[in-house]
Write a protein that holds these residues in place. Sequence first.
Motif, short mmCIF file in Angstrom:
data_model
loop_
_atom_site.label_atom_id
_atom_site.label_comp_id
_atom_site.label_asym_id
_atom_site.label_seq_id
_atom_site.Cartn_x
_atom_site.Cartn_y
_atom_site.Cartn_z
N VAL A 43 0.86 -1.18 0.00
CA VAL A 43 0.00 0.00 0.00
C VAL A 43 0.89 1.23 0.00
CG1 VAL A 43 -2.22 0.64 0.98
CG2 VAL A 43 -0.89 -1.20 2.00
N LEU A 63 6.04 -5.73 5.09
CA LEU A 63 5.35 -5.96 6.35
C LEU A 63 5.71 -7.31 6.97
CD1 LEU A 63 1.72 -4.62 5.82
CD2 LEU A 63 3.58 -3.58 7.08
N ARG A 66 7.41 -12.41 2.82
CA ARG A 66 8.06 -12.42 1.51
C ARG A 66 7.01 -12.59 0.44
NH1 ARG A 66 11.38 -11.28 4.17
NH2 ARG A 66 13.34 -12.19 4.87
N LEU A 67 7.06 -11.75 -0.58
CA LEU A 67 6.13 -11.90 -1.69
C LEU A 67 6.88 -12.10 -2.98
CD1 LEU A 67 3.57 -9.00 -1.23
CD2 LEU A 67 3.36 -11.35 -0.47
N MET A 68 6.30 -12.91 -3.86
CA MET A 68 6.84 -13.09 -5.19
C MET A 68 5.99 -12.25 -6.13
SD MET A 68 7.53 -16.87 -6.47
CE MET A 68 6.91 -17.71 -5.07
N TYR B 74 -6.88 -12.91 2.03
CA TYR B 74 -6.14 -11.77 2.54
C TYR B 74 -7.06 -10.60 2.82
CZ TYR B 74 -1.92 -14.18 0.94
OH TYR B 74 -0.92 -15.08 0.75
N SER B 75 -8.28 -10.69 2.30
CA SER B 75 -9.18 -9.54 2.37
C SER B 75 -10.61 -10.02 2.18
CB SER B 75 -8.78 -8.57 1.26
OG SER B 75 -9.59 -7.43 1.28
N SER B 105 3.88 -13.68 13.51
CA SER B 105 5.15 -13.17 13.02
C SER B 105 4.94 -12.29 11.79
CB SER B 105 6.08 -14.34 12.68
OG SER B 105 5.47 -15.16 11.72
N ASN B 106 3.72 -12.02 11.48
CA ASN B 106 3.40 -11.30 10.26
C ASN B 106 2.18 -10.44 10.53
OD1 ASN B 106 3.44 -10.76 7.57
ND2 ASN B 106 3.52 -12.92 7.00
N GLU B 108 1.00 -7.25 11.00
CA GLU B 108 0.36 -6.10 10.35
C GLU B 108 -0.45 -6.53 9.15
OE1 GLU B 108 3.77 -2.85 11.35
OE2 GLU B 108 2.21 -2.29 9.93
N ARG B 109 0.15 -7.34 8.30
CA ARG B 109 -0.56 -7.76 7.09
C ARG B 109 -1.80 -8.58 7.46
NH1 ARG B 109 1.22 -11.31 3.52
NH2 ARG B 109 0.44 -12.92 4.91
N TYR B 112 -5.08 -6.82 8.48
CA TYR B 112 -5.89 -6.16 7.44
C TYR B 112 -7.23 -6.86 7.31
CZ TYR B 112 -6.89 -3.82 3.02
OH TYR B 112 -7.45 -3.05 2.04
N ARG B 137 11.67 -15.11 16.95
CA ARG B 137 12.21 -13.99 16.18
C ARG B 137 12.38 -12.75 17.02
NH1 ARG B 137 9.31 -13.63 10.34
NH2 ARG B 137 9.70 -15.75 9.66
N ALA B 263 -8.09 1.79 2.11
CA ALA B 263 -7.08 0.77 2.41
C ALA B 263 -5.92 1.39 3.19
CB ALA B 263 -6.57 0.16 1.12
N GLU B 264 -5.47 2.55 2.73
CA GLU B 264 -4.36 3.22 3.43
C GLU B 264 -4.70 3.51 4.88
OE1 GLU B 264 -2.21 6.64 1.59
OE2 GLU B 264 -3.37 5.97 -0.16
N TYR B 267 -4.49 0.41 7.06
CA TYR B 267 -3.12 0.04 7.43
C TYR B 267 -2.55 1.04 8.43
CZ TYR B 267 -2.27 -3.89 4.33
OH TYR B 267 -2.28 -5.12 3.74
N ARG B 285 17.02 -10.12 10.27
CA ARG B 285 17.25 -9.85 8.85
C ARG B 285 17.77 -11.07 8.12
NH1 ARG B 285 20.35 -4.48 7.21
NH2 ARG B 285 18.95 -3.75 8.82
N MET B 504 2.50 -14.06 -5.21
CA MET B 504 2.35 -15.21 -4.34
C MET B 504 3.21 -15.01 -3.12
SD MET B 504 2.74 -18.99 -5.75
CE MET B 504 4.22 -19.51 -4.97
N GLU B 505 2.72 -15.48 -1.99
CA GLU B 505 3.52 -15.33 -0.79
C GLU B 505 4.55 -16.45 -0.71
OE1 GLU B 505 1.14 -15.22 2.68
OE2 GLU B 505 2.85 -14.87 3.99
N LEU B 506 5.74 -16.15 -0.24
CA LEU B 506 6.77 -17.16 -0.01
C LEU B 506 6.82 -17.40 1.49
CD1 LEU B 506 9.97 -16.32 -2.07
CD2 LEU B 506 8.56 -18.34 -2.25
#
Lengths: 87, 724
Positions: A43, A63, A66-68, B74-75, B105-106, B108-109, B112, B137, B263-264, B267, B285, B504-506
């Motif tokens: 966003v 965020l 990882r995204l592809m 996701y939404s 571990s994720n 914020e996303r 949504y 982590r 959307a903004e 978030y 990292r 796609m998410e990894l």
Amino acid sequence: MKQPAYLANGIPLSLLAPGRRALVIRIDAGCGLVSRLTAMGLVPGTLVAVVSASGGPMIVSVLGSRLMLGRGMAAKVFVRELGYSAG
Amino acid sequence: MPNVGQGTKARAERDKVTVALGGNPNSGKTTIFNALTGARQHVGNYPGVTVEKRTGVCRHGDLSVQVVDLPGTYSLTAYSTEERIARSFLIDEKPDVVIDVVDASNLERNLYLAVQLIELGVPLVLALNMSDVARRRGIEFDLELLETLLGVPIVPTVGHTGVGVDDLLDAALAVANGERSVEPRQVQYGEEIECRLGELVAAIEHTAIGLNGVPRRWAALKLLEGDELVRAGVANADVLSTADVAAQRLEATLGDNPEALIAERRYGFISGACQEAVRSTVESRHSMSDQIDAIATNRVLGLPIFLGLMYAVFHLTFTLGGPPMEWIEAAFAWLGTTVSGWWSAGSESLLRSLLVDGVIGGVGGVLVFLPNILLLFLAIAILEDSGYMARAAFLMDRLMHKIGLHGKSFIPMLIGFGCSVPAIMATRTLESRRDRLTTMLVVPLMSCGARLPIYALIIPAFFPSAWHAPMLWLIYFIGIGLAVVCAKLLRATLFRGEAPPFVMELPPYRWPTFKSVLLHMWNRGGAYLKKAGTIILGISIVLWALQQWPTLPAAQVQEFAAQRAAITVGSDIPDETRLAAIEHAEAEAALEASLMGRIGRGLEPVLRPCGFDWKISTAMIGAFAAKEVFVSQLGIVYSLGQEQDEESTPLREKLQANYTPLQGFCIMLFCLISAPCMATIAITKRESNSWGWALFQLGGLTVLAFAATTIVYQAGRLLSVGVS
């Protein structure tokens, strides 16, 4: 010195090299695509970091996940690379 | 605050509660579902699971709790089928409570979706899942603060071990029963947007449209966003025009379309809450996943590693699968003999023939492959659960792109090397219908396990041993090559259009758990078993019937009986070999006389350009229905009896004596390209929801097989290749 217009409007994410970080400015695509990317965290105002970019789809970090992204998609996400200064 | 849940009064009196599970893909939602219900489901790490609604039951004291696993989303927009399904369920079915499984571990996303659930007004509880990963982590949560900021109960869980799941259920039921009141915080969208929202809410109230229980504020937000489902549902010209005007004003004032603005702000709200209540103590990292990915998705090393893994998988499937296949073969042989023994020797029973030749022979032929198939699926399950498959999709994407498909299409194709039926089912993960249909139609060209005995019979019969492996590779590559060509053709003609966007998410790498891998493998293997037990069984019976009638004319029966008598009369110990030979000759004659044989004869002129005589044509009839039966049918046609398999020397010798290597190759080619079995067509119909595509697949593959084989055969004859 004023920032050149193209920098103000951002550059496509697809142009960034691995290891670079940027701020998402806008996404130039149809509603469906924007909505998809939004829901996955891309966003305006979010930080994105490029993990891998070697010709095929890019891998970016947004965020915490990882995204592809296909190249075409990445080209529609306009970002401002961090580290640039205006004027 | 209007609420989509049931009335409090009604709740206390009921003894049945419905809980809906929502959440992002890869958030561990399915693991929680399994932990709650103990049900058999599989955990898909790679692009989403099917869009089916999975339900289960769990007991909590006196209560019977029905748990519904919504598709991972996701939404909650109207842009994708999964989201529409999830949303419709929440609005129409009004579950008593919704658990949103959130990946800690994720966060914020993942929030949504949570924010949207809050706006939808459903009774909500958050499961802060994978909290062990978050802790490792170095992420810390001030849960109480977070609960206050969001206004929703939050329960930390570790889905894989089941920790926290009881507490989660307690909290959810407390909310469902009204024991625990929930005061979710609404996102404030800023003055401009709030003003417009106010106008819209007033307009909605004024027209008194039935909203089916959703909060007016939610409807107003959706109208501002331009949500097509809500627009269609509201269908009131005044309200819609108010919404349009409001959207235009927002765009003019704030410089972007309302959907993006909303959307903004969402978030922003989430970010604010997380900044207060979540602390990252360690910069993760260079986490393990990244380090592995540096190699796995490496530009130079990635593809070779992937190819190496694929080779290893196939090699393992064939070597490890060998012994179990022999056991199953032996078991079925034993079964055949035993059932046969229920009738006295020499008696002619139709039922016995049906059971032994038709059912046991037919179904056994398919089930023999089960070890092979299961091993392949096991390997795929391990790769999926560990997270590697997503990387494989990434690596394959470039190649797939060249034929107009996605990296995601590669999984169904991989499964197709085992069996087309679960492969076609696996195309559910492809979002675009065009992609899905293209993949479905070409998957059968990936040479499936059923065709292996055909190759194993023909290659050693016609080619020197140095050529065996290369010939097999050649056949496989022809299949892959044709699939590529056909996919490109389809994408250029019938399924034209831009390849849909690839995002796609990894997910991070993870040690697959034994349980989840087995479940995963069994789900796909189950499809294979089911096909065997239903369609193949049916086909086997039909084939059997085609061979039984019309029976041999009485005159011929007498002739054979006379021949047998001639042998037995001469001595006390009848010559078994000669008797067997007469029996087989009689069987061959019976076949010729039967409907099957007649169809074979009828097909002969049609298939002659391919190099097939009536015997091959007859065997092809059976193979048309299911490739597994080709070899045994060939055995029957050559009057060698039912029990011939690809190892049998007599059959090989017969082939060598009667056909040229060119014809042998053409047989393999035809079997490769034509539809693997009727089960494939049936499953295509089901998955594409149309007989049209299924029949197109059948017709297309048959025509392609015929054309390719004819060209090869005629060219070979012209150039005198393989005709010695």
